[in-house]
Design an enzyme around this catalytic site. Structure first.
Site, PDB file in Angstrom:
ATOM      1  CG  ASP A 162      97.811  68.122 -63.695  1.00 38.17           C
ATOM      2  OD1 ASP A 162      98.976  67.892 -63.282  1.00 38.17           O
ATOM      3  OD2 ASP A 162      97.300  69.249 -63.622  1.00 38.17           O
TER       4      ASP A 162
HETATM    5  C1  BGC Z   1     100.069  70.883 -62.263  1.00 34.66           C
HETATM    6  C2  BGC Z   1     100.594  70.811 -63.676  1.00 34.66           C
HETATM    7  C3  BGC Z   1     102.046  70.437 -63.652  1.00 34.66           C
HETATM    8  C4  BGC Z   1     102.198  69.124 -62.923  1.00 34.66           C
HETATM    9  C5  BGC Z   1     103.629  68.639 -62.842  1.00 34.66           C
HETATM   10  C6  BGC Z   1     100.391  69.650 -61.467  1.00 34.66           C
HETATM   11  O1  BGC Z   1     100.121  69.834 -60.117  1.00 34.66           O
HETATM   12  O2  BGC Z   1      98.687  71.111 -62.281  1.00 34.66           O
HETATM   13  O3  BGC Z   1     100.431  72.053 -64.323  1.00 34.66           O
HETATM   14  O4  BGC Z   1     102.540  70.359 -64.961  1.00 34.66           O
HETATM   15  O5  BGC Z   1     101.735  69.282 -61.594  1.00 34.66           O
HETATM   16  O6  BGC Z   1     104.369  69.444 -61.999  1.00 34.66           O
END
Ligand code: BGC
Length: 731
Positions: A278
């Site tokens: 993530d």
């Molecule tokens: C989120 C993810 C997301 C990623 C990219 C993170 O803060 O938890 O679900 O895909 O950001 O935007």
């Protein structure tokens, strides 16, 4: 004048040297004067994927390999132009293609709108994997049209506490349902030459403290509750990417979690695709390198300092980390690129905002709306008998698609509930809108709303939550409605007994007014066609067929994560302990005999269904089927509609304690009035098995099982018994 094709020697050792100076792109590899220039194996689409990967890998320098395992902007990964390896573009997310972030082709196109689908919890509420497939396909097509290679969804974390800020994105409380929806979605999306990235692995079940919270979960609860949706997503859905979560599980950050990534995902499940972090979820180079992370992503602009960038390169050069580990990561990245045809001519171009996509969005909304209460047949509304409607509530006019965090979508348009009702009711019905509440209260608004309610034939109250509450990065503070809505609904219902309450968002406590209103719908967030879908349900153009993918408790204290607060939620000293173990959602309410407000799997229709004739046929299905449950469903009411038959299994004498019942199959059937259908639900060994931590594997005991067929988890219509004659164990 035609150039002479270059002369290549067939040796694998010569080829890389030649390619270094004279790369032949795939598109120029066509016949020249009837003579094909030799092209490297990795550019030949007819070669098996692994052959292409193994052909390309040794051509890369150490630095080039490193460039493939970390982002070089928030949503892209560098390519290797020398070898024709294209740059990769990633995008959120599960509910549609997010607006352009820096450095994507869409920025240059200056067109970054897309179709907004309803929230994930609404998709789960359809109980329709085919529809999930259609949604995945539509998002995949839009992703391609927007130049994306990897889509950051679906999101399959389990609804453990009603307060989790991202429950709206997820597929509810049951691992089997979440898994079936995920598989459909991924099949659809990946059919469009786009890789799905199932997230957030694992147990990102609260937003509170998500960047560091440690989740203590038993091996059994992990395997039976928090991991199965991921497992089927990669094994059956074939998802090419998995996103490791922010939180820690059993003391280790998920993006560098040996147990989750190496042992379970890649070891036990045989996952061959890539694990990405993530955004900003990686904390240590050595652990990331050794514990199974294949692609580090984040928003920091200093890409070179990413754990899997320069620090990794230096450690490799010093011999502190093995190059074989990097090669494994590169292979996984290349596999995903070949699988999505990134090197090949004829890759799909996709399409945007087609009528078909709009219809998918509307259908998911329609099939996901759950009718919770409908006394005296107040619904569906008859436009011939209704002359005036008071539409009350700020959610009737609020735009929701562009909210909630990374899953937000800049939609082409968004039909609000009020617009949908006006579109549908036309000029014959007088519609009065009254906001009713606002953030900072205001008795005047409430008074006006009550006056509007008094004057109308019927009230459609559209309230509930919004993305100030249902959002990434924070949990809800309360299970109750905000902005004084409880009091407002009571006043409106007193002013007009024909009040329909439509709740947007995830579920809330309803006890303050539920017995005073005749009709209630749980309508989540409905995407860009939401208002039209809602109006079609309210006026009966479509039959409501959504079923709750989560239990709605009477009060927060009843739900499992609140049994021992704050240890069980939101955690103490940085750790949250899942003391309820397996007993999540209905597994808890049923086993502990707690009456919920509305049970898992519940939802009404405008018509009625009769279940009959359960037969349990040994084997009788595809390979591995132990028994097939067969029964008949008949539409006994006056309108066409869809019923969801839910199959639960109860084990009579398990060696280890098991929940009272567990969902192991379901089928949605669409029937005209008077029509019948024979439904068959095959059950294989996993329908009977539990995870035995002592054996590190799954066990289905020699025992008797009850097969329960219901219209909800608390409305069992048919019962049968099945005896498993021989025990079965598997990994
Ligand atoms: C989120 C993810 C997301 C990623 C990219 C993170 O803060 O938890 O679900 O895909 O950001 O935007």
């Amino acid at each position: 004048m035609l150039l002479q094709p270059p002369r290549f020697f067939g040796s694998r050792f010569v080829l890389p040297l030649l390619l270094a100076s004279s790369f032949v792109p795939a598109s120029s590899a066509a016949d020249t004067n009837g003579v094909s220039p030799v092209r490297p194996l990795y550019l030949d689409p007819s070669r098996p994927l692994e052959t292409r990967v193994e052909d390309l890998l040794p051509r890369l320098t150490l630095e080039e390999k490193i460039s493939l395992v970390h982002g070089d902007s928030s949503f892209s990964v560098a390519g290797v132009p020398r070898l024709g390896i294209p740059e990769r573009y990633l995008s959120d997310g599960p509910l549609g293609v997010r607006e352009a972030m820096k450095k994507t082709p869409a920025v240059r196109l200056a067109d970054d709108f897309s179709t907004a689908m309803p929230a994930g919890i609404c998709l789960a509420a359809t109980w329709n994997p085919e529809l999930a497939r259609a949604e995945g396909e539509a998002i995949g097509q839009e992703a391609r049209a927007r130049g994306k290679d990897i889509m950051l969804g679906p999101a399959v974390n389990i609804f453990r506490t009603p307060l989790c800020g991202r429950n709206f994105e997820y597929f509810g409380e049951d691992p089997f349902l979440a898994g079936r929806i995920a598989v459909g979605y991924i099949h659809g999306e990946q059919s469009q030459d786009v890789a799905s990235c199932v997230k957030h692995f694992a147990a990102n079940n609260q937003e509170y403290g998500r960047n560091g919270i440690n989740e203590e979960i038993s091996a059994r609860a992990l395997r039976e509750i928090y991991l199965p949706a991921f497992r089927v997503a990669v094994q059956e859905g074939g998802a090419w990417c998995v996103m490791a979560a922010y939180n820690k599980v059993r003391g280790q950050f998920c993006a560098q979690n040996d147990y989750l990534l190496n042992h379970i995902l890649k070891g036990d499940w045989g996952f061959q695709g890539l694990v990405m972090s993530d955004w900003g979820a990686t904390h240590n180079t050595r652990q990331a390198a050794l514990h199974g992370l294949d692609l580090e992503m984040g928003t920091s602009t200093n890409w070179d300092n990413f754990h899997l960038a320069r620090p990794y390169l230096e450690a490799l050069k010093k011999g502190e980390l093995p190059v074989a580990g990097l090669d494994d990561k590169v292979r996984r990245n290349l596999r995903v690129m070949f699988a999505t045809h990134m090197f090949d001519p004829g890759r799909t171009n996709g399409s945007l905002n087609t009528v078909a996509h709009q219809l998918v969005s509307r259908r998911v909304a329609e099939e996901g709306i759950v009718l919770l209460k409908n006394e005296r047949h107040l619904l569906p509304l008859d436009p011939d008998k209704i002359h005036s409607i008071a539409v009350i509530g700020e959610n009737a006019v609020r735009l929701q698609d562009y909210g909630g965090g990374s899953s937000r979508v800049k939609s082409f348009y968004e039909v609000t509930p009020l617009e949908g009702l006006v579109n549908r009711a036309g000029r014959r019905v007088n519609i009065i809108f009254s906001e009713g509440y606002e953030r900072n209260g205001g008795a005047e608004l409430a008074e006006r709303a009550v006056a509007a309610a008094k004057a109308a034939d019927v009230v459609i109250y559209v309230g509930g939550l919004n993305h100030r509450f249902d959002r990434e990065g924070a949990d809800r503070r309360s299970f109750q409605l905000s902005y004084g809505q409880d009091e407002l609904i009571r006043k409106i219902a007193a002013a007009n007994p024909r009040t329909v309450v439509v709740l947007l968002g995830t579920p809330v406590e309803m006890g303050a007014w539920l017995d005073r209103v005749p009709a209630v719908l749980q309508a989540w967030y409905l995407g860009m066609e939401g208002g039209n879908a809602l109006a079609r349900i309210l006026f009966g153009d479509a039959d409501p067929s959504g079923r709750l993918p989560c239990t709605i408790p009477k009060r927060l204290a009843d739900s499992p994560a609140f049994a021992d607060c704050p240890a069980t939620y939101p955690g103490t000293n940085g750790t949250v302990t899942y003391k309820e173990g397996l007993l999540v959602g209905y597994r808890w309410f049923d086993t502990k005999h707690i009456q919920p407000q509305f049970p898992f799997g519940f939802g009404l229709n405008y018509t009625t269904f009769k279940y009959s004739g359960l037969k349990l046929i040994p084997g009788g299905g595809a390979d591995g089927t132990l028994v097939t449950a067969q029964f008949e469903i008949e539409n006994t009411g006056p309108r066409p509609g869809a019923e969801v038959a839910e199959l639960y299994v109860h084990e009579n004498h398990p060696d280890l304690p098991r929940p009272e019942k567990e969902l192991k199959g379901f089928k949605k059937v669409f029937l005209k009035p008077g029509e019948k259908e024979i439904v068959s639900i095959p059950l294989n060994r996993s329908a009977f098995a539990y995870y035995d931590p002592a054996k590190n594997g799954w066990v289905a005991q020699k025992d008797k099982f009850k097969i329960l067929i219901g219209a909800s988890s608390r409305d069992i219509r048919l019962r049968g018994a099945f005896r498993l004659a021989e025990p079965v164990s598997f990994r």
